[in-house]
Design an enzyme around this catalytic site. Structure first.
Site, PDB file in Angstrom:
ATOM      1  N   GLU A  38     -20.032 -52.091 -11.431  1.00  0.00           N
ATOM      2  CA  GLU A  38     -19.374 -51.699 -12.686  1.00  0.00           C
ATOM      3  C   GLU A  38     -18.265 -52.724 -12.974  1.00  0.00           C
ATOM      4  OE1 GLU A  38     -17.285 -48.046 -11.968  1.00  0.00           O
ATOM      5  OE2 GLU A  38     -17.021 -47.584 -14.099  1.00  0.00           O
ATOM      6  N   LYS A 109     -21.618 -45.844 -20.327  1.00  0.00           N
ATOM      7  CA  LYS A 109     -21.295 -44.782 -19.348  1.00  0.00           C
ATOM      8  C   LYS A 109     -21.031 -43.449 -20.041  1.00  0.00           C
ATOM      9  CE  LYS A 109     -18.326 -44.089 -15.261  1.00  0.00           C
ATOM     10  NZ  LYS A 109     -17.252 -44.723 -14.450  1.00  0.00           N
ATOM     11  N   CYS A 142     -21.374 -45.592 -11.901  1.00  0.00           N
ATOM     12  CA  CYS A 142     -20.405 -44.968 -10.999  1.00  0.00           C
ATOM     13  C   CYS A 142     -20.385 -43.444 -11.088  1.00  0.00           C
ATOM     14  CB  CYS A 142     -19.032 -45.596 -11.204  1.00  0.00           C
ATOM     15  SG  CYS A 142     -18.045 -45.478  -9.682  1.00  0.00           S
ATOM     16  N   VAL A 169     -14.236 -45.139  -5.665  1.00  0.00           N
ATOM     17  CA  VAL A 169     -12.936 -44.936  -5.029  1.00  0.00           C
ATOM     18  C   VAL A 169     -12.914 -43.636  -4.218  1.00  0.00           C
ATOM     19  CG1 VAL A 169     -11.615 -46.312  -6.668  1.00  0.00           C
ATOM     20  CG2 VAL A 169     -12.021 -43.904  -7.169  1.00  0.00           C
TER      21      VAL A 169
HETATM   22  C1  ACM Z   1     -15.740 -44.543 -11.243  1.00  0.00           C
HETATM   23  O1  ACM Z   1     -16.477 -43.903 -11.984  1.00  0.00           O
HETATM   24  N1  ACM Z   1     -15.498 -45.819 -11.439  1.00  0.00           N
HETATM   25  C2  ACM Z   1     -15.100 -43.897 -10.077  1.00  0.00           C
END
Ligand code: ACM
Length: 266
Positions: A38, A109, A142, A169
């Site tokens: 990402e 996203k 992510c 994370v």
């Molecule tokens: C994320 O979605 N970058 C934790």
């Protein structure tokens, strides 16, 4: 087919340096499909929507999509990679899919994480599956992993391999993706970044451990927490099209969607 990830530590804001670093790793890999993290070209820890806008590029007309297309042609590989997209006055956390003959698709996203809700607009288009010749791919970014609907929809639409561009994370995703692959009988390539960022009084450490997982919940390959590498695995993508669990059960045919209406009510 052979698929893999590029795991590295992007430097915040240094788009050209990050593209060069990713390109060197791509040139080390022999694969049909490579997934990059990402926001691979900019870094992640933004401080404002304005800063996100200053690092955003148009897709497909921006320089990063062009550079990815060049290297895809040179290496005869499909690449899915995360970057900040500008579209009119909107800013998306997007992933671009390029083929050896150029731009193929964009995914924006859908499930924004934490302060991403300040920096970006939420994705405005559905999950899609693309036939790239070697297999059928879906894309997610992510935090989409936290919503099992993401991978389920990609599996229902016929994905063999899910390209998962990530900047993880939280400590859970790598293990959770084993279940996502098991419950959907698909392959997933999670491309995570390494390193840490300290900006605007905030600190994030990224967990590395990028991986390729398969149906049956197998880990085909997993990187270390800090390695910068191209990790690949060879597998039979057609095994993802067999959704039979045993003589009596089929993963998709046994769904009881007449009892799932609450999933889609507001
Ligand atoms: C994320 O979605 N970058 C934790």
């Amino acid at each position: 087919m052979k698929a893999g990830f590029i795991q590295f530590n992007p430097e915040f804001g240094k788009i050209d340096t990050n593209m060069e670093k990713a390109s060197a790793l791509i040139r080390n890999a022999e694969a049909d499909l490579l997934v990059l993290p990402e926001l691979f070209n900019t870094g992640y820890l933004l401080t404002s929507r304005e800063e996100a806008g200053s690092l955003a590029e148009e897709i497909p007309n921006g320089k990063t999509t062009a550079a990815l297309g060049d290297i895809a042609r040179e290496r005869n590989v499909h690449i899915a990679a995360g970057l900040i997209e500008r579209s009119g006055d909107k800013i998306f956390n997007s992933a671009v899919l390029v083929s050896p003959s150029g731009y193929r698709a964009t995914y924006r996203k859908i499930h924004l994480f934490s302060e991403e809700k300040i920096w970006f607009d939420p994705g405005d288009a559905p999950f899609e599956v693309h036939d790239i010749g070697s297999c059928r791919v879906g894309i997610m970014i992510c935090f989409d992993w936290f919503f099992p609907e993401s991978m389920r929809i990609l599996a229902l639409k016929g994905a063999d391999v899910v390209c998962h561009c990530a900047n993880l994370v939280l400590p859970f995703c790598q293990e959770a993706m084993i279940t996502r692959c098991l419950e959907n009988q698909v392959f997933a390539v999670t491309a995570n970044r390494t390193g840490a960022e300290n900006r605007g009084g905030k600190f994030l450490r990224y967990t590395g451990r990028s991986q390729i997982a398969g149906p049956g919940g197998r880990i085909l390959y997993r990187a270390g927490a800090d390695d910068e590498e191209a990790g690949t695995a060879e597998f039979d993508h057609l095994s993802a099209r067999n959704k039979s669990i045993n003589r009596f059960n089929d993963l998709l045919k046994d769904r009881r969607s007449e009892f799932y209406a609450d999933l889609v009510s507001p």
